[in-house]
Design an enzyme around this catalytic site. Structure first.
Site, PDB file in Angstrom:
ATOM      1  N   GLY A 176       0.821  -1.222   0.000  1.00  0.00           N
ATOM      2  CA  GLY A 176       0.000   0.000   0.000  1.00  0.00           C
ATOM      3  C   GLY A 176       0.843   1.255   0.000  1.00  0.00           C
ATOM      4  N   ALA A 205       2.834   2.855  -5.208  1.00  0.00           N
ATOM      5  CA  ALA A 205       2.549   1.920  -6.302  1.00  0.00           C
ATOM      6  C   ALA A 205       1.231   1.178  -6.076  1.00  0.00           C
ATOM      7  CB  ALA A 205       3.696   0.921  -6.441  1.00  0.00           C
ATOM      8  N   SER A 257       0.782  -3.980   4.968  1.00  0.00           N
ATOM      9  CA  SER A 257       1.234  -4.244   6.324  1.00  0.00           C
ATOM     10  C   SER A 257       1.393  -2.940   7.099  1.00  0.00           C
ATOM     11  CB  SER A 257       2.589  -4.958   6.233  1.00  0.00           C
ATOM     12  OG  SER A 257       3.239  -4.901   7.467  1.00  0.00           O
ATOM     13  N   VAL A 284       5.514  -3.152   8.073  1.00  0.00           N
ATOM     14  CA  VAL A 284       6.554  -2.798   7.089  1.00  0.00           C
ATOM     15  C   VAL A 284       6.207  -1.414   6.551  1.00  0.00           C
ATOM     16  CG1 VAL A 284       7.716  -3.479   4.963  1.00  0.00           C
ATOM     17  CG2 VAL A 284       6.658  -5.224   6.426  1.00  0.00           C
ATOM     18  N   SER A 318       6.032  15.359 -15.696  1.00  0.00           N
ATOM     19  CA  SER A 318       4.873  16.120 -16.169  1.00  0.00           C
ATOM     20  C   SER A 318       3.699  15.225 -16.597  1.00  0.00           C
ATOM     21  CB  SER A 318       5.289  17.020 -17.335  1.00  0.00           C
ATOM     22  OG  SER A 318       5.784  16.228 -18.383  1.00  0.00           O
ATOM     23  N   LYS A 330       6.151  21.874 -10.057  1.00  0.00           N
ATOM     24  CA  LYS A 330       7.511  21.595 -10.526  1.00  0.00           C
ATOM     25  C   LYS A 330       7.566  21.912 -12.020  1.00  0.00           C
ATOM     26  CE  LYS A 330      10.641  17.760 -11.419  1.00  0.00           C
ATOM     27  NZ  LYS A 330      10.862  16.311 -11.304  1.00  0.00           N
ATOM     28  N   TYR A 355      14.555  17.065 -26.708  1.00  0.00           N
ATOM     29  CA  TYR A 355      14.856  18.336 -26.047  1.00  0.00           C
ATOM     30  C   TYR A 355      15.484  18.101 -24.673  1.00  0.00           C
ATOM     31  CZ  TYR A 355      10.996  18.476 -22.638  1.00  0.00           C
ATOM     32  OH  TYR A 355      10.180  18.228 -21.572  1.00  0.00           O
TER      33      TYR A 355
HETATM   34  P1  FAD Z   1       6.968   1.077  -0.769  1.00  0.00           P
HETATM   35  O1  FAD Z   1       6.678   2.493  -0.590  1.00  0.00           O
HETATM   36  O2  FAD Z   1       8.186   0.493  -0.227  1.00  0.00           O
HETATM   37  O3  FAD Z   1       5.698   0.260  -0.372  1.00  0.00           O
HETATM   38  C1  FAD Z   1       5.748  -1.134  -0.106  1.00  0.00           C
HETATM   39  C2  FAD Z   1       4.431  -1.559   0.493  1.00  0.00           C
HETATM   40  O4  FAD Z   1       4.444  -2.972   0.611  1.00  0.00           O
HETATM   41  C3  FAD Z   1       4.163  -1.004   1.897  1.00  0.00           C
HETATM   42  O5  FAD Z   1       2.814  -0.601   1.975  1.00  0.00           O
HETATM   43  C4  FAD Z   1       4.403  -2.207   2.807  1.00  0.00           C
HETATM   44  O6  FAD Z   1       3.637  -2.155   3.992  1.00  0.00           O
HETATM   45  C5  FAD Z   1       3.945  -3.329   1.890  1.00  0.00           C
HETATM   46  N1  FAD Z   1       4.455  -4.646   2.264  1.00  0.00           N
HETATM   47  C6  FAD Z   1       5.743  -5.083   2.222  1.00  0.00           C
HETATM   48  N2  FAD Z   1       5.801  -6.350   2.686  1.00  0.00           N
HETATM   49  C7  FAD Z   1       4.547  -6.710   3.007  1.00  0.00           C
HETATM   50  C8  FAD Z   1       3.954  -7.897   3.533  1.00  0.00           C
HETATM   51  N3  FAD Z   1       4.669  -8.992   3.864  1.00  0.00           N
HETATM   52  N4  FAD Z   1       2.613  -7.908   3.755  1.00  0.00           N
HETATM   53  C9  FAD Z   1       1.854  -6.824   3.436  1.00  0.00           C
HETATM   54  N5  FAD Z   1       2.354  -5.706   2.933  1.00  0.00           N
HETATM   55  C10 FAD Z   1       3.690  -5.647   2.721  1.00  0.00           C
HETATM   56  N6  FAD Z   1      10.036   8.426  -7.440  1.00  0.00           N
HETATM   57  C11 FAD Z   1       9.621   9.549  -8.041  1.00  0.00           C
HETATM   58  O7  FAD Z   1       8.779   9.491  -8.935  1.00  0.00           O
HETATM   59  N7  FAD Z   1      10.108  10.764  -7.648  1.00  0.00           N
HETATM   60  C12 FAD Z   1      11.058  10.891  -6.693  1.00  0.00           C
HETATM   61  O8  FAD Z   1      11.432  12.007  -6.358  1.00  0.00           O
HETATM   62  C13 FAD Z   1      11.562   9.706  -6.110  1.00  0.00           C
HETATM   63  N8  FAD Z   1      12.539   9.773  -5.174  1.00  0.00           N
HETATM   64  C14 FAD Z   1      13.026   8.617  -4.644  1.00  0.00           C
HETATM   65  C15 FAD Z   1      14.109   8.659  -3.773  1.00  0.00           C
HETATM   66  C16 FAD Z   1      14.643   7.471  -3.270  1.00  0.00           C
HETATM   67  C17 FAD Z   1      15.826   7.514  -2.369  1.00  0.00           C
HETATM   68  C18 FAD Z   1      14.040   6.227  -3.612  1.00  0.00           C
HETATM   69  C19 FAD Z   1      14.576   4.944  -3.056  1.00  0.00           C
HETATM   70  C20 FAD Z   1      12.955   6.188  -4.438  1.00  0.00           C
HETATM   71  C21 FAD Z   1      12.454   7.369  -4.983  1.00  0.00           C
HETATM   72  N9  FAD Z   1      11.390   7.349  -5.890  1.00  0.00           N
HETATM   73  C22 FAD Z   1      10.981   8.477  -6.498  1.00  0.00           C
HETATM   74  C23 FAD Z   1      10.667   6.114  -6.161  1.00  0.00           C
HETATM   75  C24 FAD Z   1       9.383   6.114  -5.316  1.00  0.00           C
HETATM   76  O9  FAD Z   1       9.703   6.330  -3.982  1.00  0.00           O
HETATM   77  C25 FAD Z   1       8.650   4.815  -5.477  1.00  0.00           C
HETATM   78  O10 FAD Z   1       8.499   4.535  -6.835  1.00  0.00           O
HETATM   79  C26 FAD Z   1       7.278   4.889  -4.853  1.00  0.00           C
HETATM   80  O11 FAD Z   1       7.333   5.390  -3.554  1.00  0.00           O
HETATM   81  C27 FAD Z   1       6.613   3.566  -4.850  1.00  0.00           C
HETATM   82  O12 FAD Z   1       7.100   2.735  -3.854  1.00  0.00           O
HETATM   83  P2  FAD Z   1       6.393   1.337  -3.681  1.00  0.00           P
HETATM   84  O13 FAD Z   1       4.953   1.555  -3.450  1.00  0.00           O
HETATM   85  O14 FAD Z   1       6.788   0.469  -4.819  1.00  0.00           O
HETATM   86  O15 FAD Z   1       7.096   0.722  -2.410  1.00  0.00           O
END
Ligand code: FAD
Length: 512
Positions: free
Chosen positions: A10, A13, A36, A39, A50, A75, A454
């Site tokens: 959650g 993504a 979770s 986590v 954009s 931005k 560009y």
């Molecule tokens: P997470 O945010 O890690 O979510 C994972 C989810 O899975 C959580 O809800 C967790 O509870 C759940 N989960 C995990 N294990 C379990 C389990 N066993 N049972 C149930 N649930 C579970 N993107 C941009 O577009 N712009 C930016 O400026 C940018 N800056 C970034 C900077 C850094 C340093 C990093 C590392 C990434 C950055 N990103 C950026 C990428 C962006 O942060 C991610 O694409 C975005 O936050 C999506 O993350 P996610 O949902 O895939 O993962």
């Protein structure tokens, strides 16, 4: 027909996927999202691209509705500081280069531009708006570029024709919360629990996930949004993850959330400041900044990186908690395997230099909707999906490597090494061409990857890797048309700066 989708995770993504699937398929598809409480989300990801505008428009949401609820800001582009030399800055804006007599204004700049003034401030209007800290909207809410104002409807990245002139900054947790409400209001089942086991049938396809409190949750299609863990795609289905570390060495980041309660100014851009062993992002949200140091631990330790970040972004604020993150840089060989599709950090991540994480998510979701399977599980749907996802990620990888290879800065071991490090084969050829002439759509990474010529040229010129001479053809063309265009662009920029309110003033009225 596929009846039920189970999304695990959650973060940004997971909730972007849930809300988009609901907007696309409504009640014809059951969607369950399990997340979770134990986590935590990654806690970063606050600058966008954009094209994110298409995502919110697809959901039927106007920015005035969601932006204030997510501490959002504007931005207009990225300001790169110190990448060429200490004290130097330039912008990579969301603005296409104009063209005159079949040649881009950047080509003309090389021939007749005023080389005592920066390239970007003569070839783009947006750079002037950034310097003036302007809002892209007038106080009545209308946008400076009226042809693009108004909702885009249910359009996709593939249908993107015009370059929308700005993106957003937002609080990642608030966006997840906002989209969670949007999704659950439209029927997404939300389960807060830990997935402790992933069940497979005799063919190895996913059959269910088992949670601590809610037992088994079954589904037809599973979406892995568990972040860098890749609980379904990597840990269960064992898909190979291809690291990009050979060409993009930054493998860690440390982030701080820095309050800015009293500020009455706001930058309408992300800043990427080159540091000794990486770079620091500054993302202005409405009442705080997001800051983070992206670095390679071959050159600096996590403690040193944290201290550098604190000195840079929050001196005297030792109370602020630092978030240390180990980054998994690369992509899965396939993001869709059997009946599991990985979206978000579980699928791919290049470093955050051009804010492409959320763009990858948006692209992945759109392609999933487009290639949505039925129970025949036609393998060509998955193959096409995987091909497109891989190409988008690989194209962005090349574009990011260019940032380091082309940066004039070479004053520390980190920056020296960046000039001699391995690079993707295709990029080597492109950079060789760029020594002779600027790149066009035919000569950038050929598959769709979000960045147009560009962008490649704005970076090459800004970083200090200009072609050795202007295109010879321009010597045969009367430059009067180009001179007129440079003058027109400057007049338009001056008029806009005079008319537009400050970014802070406009957002303060929106947030109020
Ligand atoms: P997470 O945010 O890690 O979510 C994972 C989810 O899975 C959580 O809800 C967790 O509870 C759940 N989960 C995990 N294990 C379990 C389990 N066993 N049972 C149930 N649930 C579970 N993107 C941009 O577009 N712009 C930016 O400026 C940018 N800056 C970034 C900077 C850094 C340093 C990093 C590392 C990434 C950055 N990103 C950026 C990428 C962006 O942060 C991610 O694409 C975005 O936050 C999506 O993350 P996610 O949902 O895939 O993962």
């Amino acid at each position: 027909m596929i009846d039920s989708v189970v999304i695990v995770g959650g973060g940004t993504a997971g909730w972007m996927t849930a809300s988009y699937l609901k907007a696309a398929f409504g009640d014809r598809l059951g969607v369950t999202l399990v997340e979770s409480e134990q986590v935590s989300r990654i806690g970063v990801g606050e600058a966008t691209f954009s094209t994110v505008r298409h995502f919110f428009d697809y959901l039927g949401l106007d920015e005035s509705e969601w932006l204030p609820q997510c501490a959002g800001g504007y931005k207009l582009g990225i300001r790169f500081e110190n990448w060429r030399a200490p004290g130097h800055h330039f912008y990579h804006p969301f603005e296409r280069l104009r063209s005159v007599d079949g040649f881009s204004l950047a080509d003309w700049w090389l021939r007749i531009g005023d080389h005592s003034r920066p390239f970007d401030r003569q070839c783009f209007i947006t750079s002037a708006l950034c310097e003036a800290k302007s809002s892209p909207r007038l106080m009545d809410g209308s946008m400076f570029s009226t042809e693009l104002d108004g909702p885009l409807g249910r359009s996709t990245l593939e249908e993107q024709r015009a370059q929308f002139p700005y993106a957003y900054h937002f609080d990642a947790d608030l966006v997840a919360k906002f989209l969670a409400k949007y999704s659950t209001d439209r029927g997404v089942r939300h389960v807060t629990d830990d997935v402790v086991e992933v069940g497979q049938d005799e063919r190895g396809w996913l059959s269910h996930v088992t949670t601590k409190e809610h037992g088994r949750i079954e589904g037809d299609l599973f979406v892995d949004c568990t972040g860098f863990r890749g609980l379904l795609i990597n840990k269960t289905l064992d898909e190979t993850f291809e690291s990009f570390q050979d060409v993009l060495p930054n493998n860690r980041a440390v982030a701080l959330r820095v309050p800015r309660e009293e500020a009455t100014e706001m930058n309408p851009y992300t800043t990427a400041t080159a540091m000794e062993a990486g770079w620091i992002w500054t993302i202005p949200l409405f009442r705080r900044n997001g800051n983070g140091y992206v670095y390679s631990d071959e050159y600096i330790t996590p403690d040193e990186a944290e201290q550098t970040l604190r000195n840079f972004a929050a001196p005297g604020r030792d109370d602020l908690e630092a978030n240390h993150i180990r980054m998994r840089i690369g992509r899965n060989q396939r993001s869709w395997v059997k009946n599991c599709v990985a979206i978000g950090l579980s699928s791919a991540f290049v470093e955050p230099l051009e804010s492409t994480g959320i763009f990858f998510i948006q692209h992945g979701i759109e392609q999933l909707v487009k290639h949505f399977p039925d129970k025949r599980w036609d393998p060509r749907l998955a193959a096409d999906y995987n091909d497109r996802v891989a190409h988008v990620v690989d194209g962005v990888k090349e574009f990011l490597v260019l940032h380091y290879a082309a940066a004039a800065r070479d004053d520390t071991p980190y920056w020296k090494e960046a000039k001699v490090r391995a690079m993707p084969e295709g990029l080597k050829e492109r950079l060789a061409s760029a020594r002779s002439h600027l790149l066009d759509e035919e000569s950038i990474y050929p598959r769709y990857h979000g960045f147009e010529s560009y962008s490649w040229n704005a970076m090459l010129m800004g970083l200090g890797s200009e072609p050795e001479r202007p295109r010879p053809a321009l010597a045969h063309i009367d430059p009067v048309g180009a001179e007129r265009e440079f003058a027109r662009l400057k007049t338009e920029a001056d008029q806009m700066v005079a008319a537009l309110p400050s970014c802070y003033d406009y957002l303060a009225s929106l947030h109020a």
